[in-house]
Design an enzyme around this catalytic site. Structure first.
Site, PDB file in Angstrom:
ATOM      1  N   MET A 165      11.400 -28.958 -10.247  1.00 42.70           N
ATOM      2  CA  MET A 165      10.927 -28.075  -9.183  1.00 42.70           C
ATOM      3  C   MET A 165      11.150 -26.602  -9.527  1.00 42.70           C
ATOM      4  SD  MET A 165      12.022 -27.905  -5.157  1.00 42.70           S
ATOM      5  CE  MET A 165      11.501 -29.581  -4.799  1.00 42.70           C
ATOM      6  N   LYS A 171     -11.572 -12.794  -3.084  1.00 46.70           N
ATOM      7  CA  LYS A 171     -11.078 -13.831  -2.171  1.00 46.70           C
ATOM      8  C   LYS A 171      -9.779 -14.433  -2.725  1.00 46.70           C
ATOM      9  CE  LYS A 171     -14.051 -17.246  -4.468  1.00 46.70           C
ATOM     10  NZ  LYS A 171     -15.386 -17.889  -4.408  1.00 46.70           N
ATOM     11  N   TYR A 223      15.406 -34.580 -16.164  1.00 47.87           N
ATOM     12  CA  TYR A 223      15.364 -35.829 -15.400  1.00 47.87           C
ATOM     13  C   TYR A 223      14.707 -36.963 -16.180  1.00 47.87           C
ATOM     14  CZ  TYR A 223      16.436 -33.224 -11.092  1.00 47.87           C
ATOM     15  OH  TYR A 223      17.020 -32.455 -10.122  1.00 47.87           O
TER      16      TYR A 223
HETATM   17  C1  PLP Z   1     -16.276 -17.370  -5.384  1.00 49.00           C
HETATM   18  C2  PLP Z   1     -17.638 -16.872  -5.197  1.00 49.00           C
HETATM   19  C3  PLP Z   1     -18.218 -15.993  -6.126  1.00 49.00           C
HETATM   20  C4  PLP Z   1     -17.576 -15.652  -7.458  1.00 49.00           C
HETATM   21  O1  PLP Z   1     -17.660 -16.776  -8.315  1.00 49.00           O
HETATM   22  P1  PLP Z   1     -17.103 -16.689  -9.829  1.00 49.00           P
HETATM   23  O2  PLP Z   1     -17.489 -17.985 -10.422  1.00 49.00           O
HETATM   24  O3  PLP Z   1     -15.625 -16.538  -9.705  1.00 49.00           O
HETATM   25  O4  PLP Z   1     -17.746 -15.518 -10.441  1.00 49.00           O
HETATM   26  C5  PLP Z   1     -19.442 -15.423  -5.815  1.00 49.00           C
HETATM   27  N1  PLP Z   1     -20.082 -15.735  -4.662  1.00 49.00           N
HETATM   28  C6  PLP Z   1     -19.572 -16.619  -3.773  1.00 49.00           C
HETATM   29  C7  PLP Z   1     -20.338 -16.924  -2.551  1.00 49.00           C
HETATM   30  C8  PLP Z   1     -18.344 -17.222  -4.013  1.00 49.00           C
HETATM   31  O5  PLP Z   1     -17.850 -18.098  -3.130  1.00 49.00           O
END
Ligand code: PLP
Length: 381
Positions: free
Chosen positions: A315, A38, A267
């Protein structure tokens, strides 16, 4: 680095990803491995990470949105992909057409998937996400019986195929915490309730990175690690588990100059040169993911040495103090912000009061991504 190199980049070592996936598979025992990609592979690049993970023995990929899943398909990935965070008006027809497994958390989600399956005349593959105590995504206790009743009807009609039941842990980074066992027990109850409704999922899964590495009893049929695949320990205070960080964040020195004693740098002149010195300008700032509160608190790796950042992070740039520049740092030299040979992302996280997950997700905007490793070569990078 050559003149063609970008001024600021992340370099992702796909061999490190492959190594980490093998480490995770070793902990998973007989369970399969779904690598979570993701948020564009935790900002490492979902398609390339996904390919490397699958080549190293992962069998499935997990993402939040359908759009993320479709990008993996567009990138040529044919392995099973699960998408688990979508509103009821998401494009489920596109997901079904691309053979994306859809995680549902409510009757409304399930009904939306049903409409898309009927409209396209194709059986939808669904996984039931049950809330066992995180109280975030997942079917609530209250709605679960109704979800099972609706699901049973759709399975009987072959509108839907039930692939998996899964859940997510709230405190997996505290491996002995009783909340984990409460969630395990509720998970087992949810699976039993589905059986009471005449349904048998093809597989069940619960473990994220932390649970994969510390709770082999929770591996079930598949583990679902994310952060550990990128080489960052989910429980840094316990161990690095032999993982290799995959991301290096670096820039090229754009200018080296002398600063006289008593002159202020950057800055607000928060840093005043105590004596004549030499400074290097690093073209990375908060717009690139170098958080402004890090100003004056980090160091940057150039050659074999670490040089302190002085003054405010701006920035687009920050300044480091080279002292007498005995090492002869020059314009164009590689300056590592975090990664192997310089500070660990955990150090940035500690300074900022956050977790390394957020640190690797931060390089953005002008930052160009590049891939390293044998897998990258074979992939034509
Ligand atoms: C993000 C996520 C994972 C992975 O989690 P980690 O802590 O990065 O291993 C697994 N299952 C779900 C549903 C998640 O949202």
């Amino acid at each position: 680095m050559s003149s063609a190199d970008p001024q600021v980049e992340t370099v992702v070592d796909l061999d490190a990803i492959a190594h980490n996936v093998r480490v995770l598979a070793g902990h998973a025992g007989d369970a399969a491995v779904m690598v979570v990609v993701k948020a564009d592979g935790y900002n490492h690049g979902a398609v390339r990470v996904g390919q490397a993970a699958l080549a190293a023995g992962a069998s499935e990929l997990g993402v939040t949105t359908i759009a993320e899943a479709l990008r993996l398909r567009a990138g040529g990935i044919t392995a099973p992909i699960l998408s688990w965070l979508n509103t009821s008006d998401a494009d489920y027809a596109a997901a079904i057409a691309a053979d994306i497994e859809i995680g549902v958390s409510s009757v409304a989600h399930l009904r939306a998937v049903e409409r898309a399956a009927r409209a396209t005349g194709t059986t939808a593959t669904v996984s039931l996400k049950v809330d066992t105590g995180l109280n975030r995504n997942g079917v609530s206790d209250a709605e679960y019986p109704q979800v099972l009743t609706v699901l049973r009807g759709l399975v009987d009609e072959r509108v839907v195929r039930l692939r998996a039941i899964f859940s997510h842990l709230a405190r997996a980074d505290e491996p002995q915490h009783p909340a984990i066992d409460v969630q395990r027990d509720r998970f087992l109850d949810a699976i039993a309730a589905a059986k009471d409704h005449g349904m048998q999922p093809e597989l069940v899964h619960l473990a994220n990175s932390a649970a994969t590495l510390t709770r082999p009893d929770l591996a079930f049929d598949m583990v679902r690690p994310g952060i550990a695949a990128y080489g960052l320990s989910p429980i840094p205070e316990i161990s690095d588990f032999g993982l290799r960080p995959a991301m290096t964040f670096r820039a090229r020195v754009t200018l080296v100059k002398h600063v006289a004693a008593g002159e202020g740098v950057s800055y607000g002149h928060e840093w005043i040169a105590p004596h004549a010195t030499t400074v290097a300008l690093i073209p990375a700032g908060y717009a690139d993911g170098v958080f402004r509160p890090l100003g004056g608190r980090i160091a940057v790796g150039i050659g074999d040495a670490l040089y302190p950042n002085i003054g405010r992070v701006c920035m687009d740039q920050l300044v480091v103090d080279l002292g007498d520049n005995a090492a002869g740092v020059r314009e164009g030299d590689s300056a590592v912000l975090f990664g192997p040979g310089a500070l660990h992302p955990q150090r940035w996280a500690d300074l900022l009061g956050t977790i390394h997950y957020e640190i690797v997700c931060s390089p953005r905007g002008r930052v160009v991504r590049r891939y390293l490793g044998d897998i990258a070569q074979r992939g034509g990078a």
